[in-house]
Design an enzyme around this catalytic site. Sequence first.
Site, PDB file in Angstrom:
ATOM      1  N   ASP A 188       0.792  -1.093  -0.093  1.00 34.39           N
ATOM      2  CA  ASP A 188      -0.071   0.180  -0.066  1.00 34.39           C
ATOM      3  C   ASP A 188       0.563   1.228   0.172  1.00 34.39           C
ATOM      4  OD1 ASP A 188      -2.418   1.344   0.200  1.00 34.39           O
ATOM      5  OD2 ASP A 188      -2.605   1.254   2.380  1.00 34.39           O
ATOM      6  N   HIS A 189       0.329   2.346  -0.503  1.00 29.34           N
ATOM      7  CA  HIS A 189       1.086   3.731  -0.427  1.00 29.34           C
ATOM      8  C   HIS A 189       2.214   3.756  -0.269  1.00 29.34           C
ATOM      9  CE1 HIS A 189      -2.646   6.076  -0.023  1.00 29.34           C
ATOM     10  NE2 HIS A 189      -3.070   5.142   0.764  1.00 29.34           N
ATOM     11  N   GLY A 241      -8.876   7.517   7.336  1.00 27.82           N
ATOM     12  CA  GLY A 241      -9.180   7.470   8.661  1.00 27.82           C
ATOM     13  C   GLY A 241     -10.581   8.153   8.990  1.00 27.82           C
ATOM     14  N   ALA A 287     -12.017   3.988   2.609  1.00 31.88           N
ATOM     15  CA  ALA A 287     -13.324   3.394   2.848  1.00 31.88           C
ATOM     16  C   ALA A 287     -14.007   3.238   4.215  1.00 31.88           C
ATOM     17  CB  ALA A 287     -13.462   1.952   2.318  1.00 31.88           C
TER      18      ALA A 287
HETATM   19  P1  13P Z   1      -9.457   3.945   6.008  1.00 37.12           P
HETATM   20  O1  13P Z   1      -8.257   3.974   6.992  1.00 37.12           O
HETATM   21  O2  13P Z   1     -10.329   5.246   5.802  1.00 37.12           O
HETATM   22  O3  13P Z   1     -10.047   2.701   6.014  1.00 37.12           O
HETATM   23  O4  13P Z   1      -8.371   3.943   4.447  1.00 37.12           O
HETATM   24  C1  13P Z   1      -7.691   2.871   4.285  1.00 37.12           C
HETATM   25  C2  13P Z   1      -6.702   3.268   3.012  1.00 37.12           C
HETATM   26  O5  13P Z   1      -6.797   3.958   2.261  1.00 37.12           O
HETATM   27  C3  13P Z   1      -5.569   2.488   3.117  1.00 37.12           C
HETATM   28  O6  13P Z   1      -4.585   2.602   1.897  1.00 37.12           O
HETATM   29  O1  G3H Z   2      -3.655   4.722   3.989  1.00 40.87           O
HETATM   30  C1  G3H Z   2      -2.966   4.041   4.433  1.00 40.87           C
HETATM   31  C2  G3H Z   2      -2.822   4.040   5.810  1.00 40.87           C
HETATM   32  O2  G3H Z   2      -2.757   2.723   6.282  1.00 40.87           O
HETATM   33  C3  G3H Z   2      -4.246   4.570   6.427  1.00 40.87           C
HETATM   34  O3  G3H Z   2      -4.051   4.417   7.789  1.00 40.87           O
HETATM   35  O4  G3H Z   2      -5.991   6.009   8.221  1.00 40.87           O
HETATM   36  O5  G3H Z   2      -5.624   4.182   9.692  1.00 40.87           O
HETATM   37  O6  G3H Z   2      -4.004   5.893   9.930  1.00 40.87           O
HETATM   38  P1  G3H Z   2      -5.039   5.401   9.001  1.00 40.87           P
HETATM   39 ZN    ZN Z   3      -5.039   4.867   1.310  1.00 39.87          ZN
HETATM   40 NA    NA Z   4     -11.836   6.766   5.710  1.00 38.00          NA
END
Ligand code: 13P
Ligand code: G3H
Ligand code: ZN
Ligand code: NA
Length: 281
Positions: free
Chosen positions: A80-81, A179, A208
Site C-alpha cells: 500500500d501507499h 481515517g 473506505a
Molecule cells: P481508511 O483508514 O479510511 O479505511 O483508509 C484505508 C486506506 O486507504 C489504506 O490505503
Molecule cells: O492509507 C493508508 C494507511 O494505512 C491509513 O491508515 O488512516 O488508519 O491511519 P490510517
Molecule cells: Zn489509502
Molecule cells: Na476513511
Amino acid sequence: MLASTQELLETARKNIYAIGAFNVYNLEGVKAVISAAEDCRSPAMLQIHPSALRYGSSTLVALCLEAARSAKVPISVHLDHSTKASNIYEALEAGMTSIMADGSHLPYQDNLAFTKEMTRLAHEYGAVVEAEIGRISGTEDGLTIAEKEAKMTDPEQAVQFVQATGVDSLAVTIGNVHGEYKSPPRLDFDRLAQIRQLLSIPLVLHGASGLPPEMIGRSIQLGVCKFNVNTEVRQAYMQSLKREICRPEDKDLLEIAGEAISAMKSVIIDKLTLFGAVNKS
Ligand code: 13P
Ligand code: G3H
Ligand code: ZN
Ligand code: NA
C-alpha cells in the site's frame, strides 16, 4: 489460493462488485482477513503499508504470501501507499506482485516521473501497479494531510497520466478521506462518472472506513472495484484488546488474541458484504 490482483479486480469490475483490500500488521490481522473471506466465500486482498513493512519486514510479507497460498479463497498480497523506490524494490524482491506507487504528494510532473519509473520496474518483475493522482486528506498512519492540501482527481489529467505511466489501476480522489470522516462524507460522483467514461483500467477508492453503505454501492455502480479499509479494522482490534485485557478474570494471551481476531473479522465480513463480494470466490 494466492491470486493475481489484476484478475481479482477485472473480474469484480465485470460483475459489478468490489474487492476489499484490508491493511494488516501482524498474524492476528492476517487471520481475521482470511477467516472472514473464507466464511463469506469472497476473494480479498491483504495489504501491507510501508509502516507495517518497517514493523514486520520481509517476515510479514512471507506470512501474508503463505496465508494467501493456503487460503480456500483467492487472496492477493499488495504493498500500500509506497512513496519510496526502496520499499517497492524490497517488496518486489520479497515476492510481492502488486504494489501501489504513491507519488500523490509530489507535483504532477514528478508524480508522473516517479510512477512511470516504478511501473517499469514492477512490470519487469511481472508485478502490477496502482497509482494515485489527486491527494487524499486525512491521516495516513499517523501523518495528517490537511484538507487544503487535498486535491481531487482531474479526469483529463487521469487519462494522460495512465497513458504516460502504464499503470494497471488508479486510485481516485473524489472527496474520500483516510481515517475517520470529521464531517459527513461527500463524494463527487459526477467526477467519478467522468473518470469512468474516460478510463478502462480498474478504479480504486481509498479511505473506505466511515463511508456509508449507499456511497459504497454507488461507487461500485460507477466503476470502483477495490476499496481500501484500514481504520475500522484497527479500531476494532484496539477496542477489543482494551476490553479484554482489563477484565477482572485473568485471560490468557491466546484468548485475548482470539477475541481481537473475532472483532476484526466481524468488521471485515460487514465490508465484504457491502462490497457485494460474498459468494464471489
Ligand atoms: P481508511 O483508514 O479510511 O479505511 O483508509 C484505508 C486506506 O486507504 C489504506 O490505503
Ligand atoms: O492509507 C493508508 C494507511 O494505512 C491509513 O491508515 O488512516 O488508519 O491511519 P490510517
Ligand atoms: Zn489509502
Ligand atoms: Na476513511
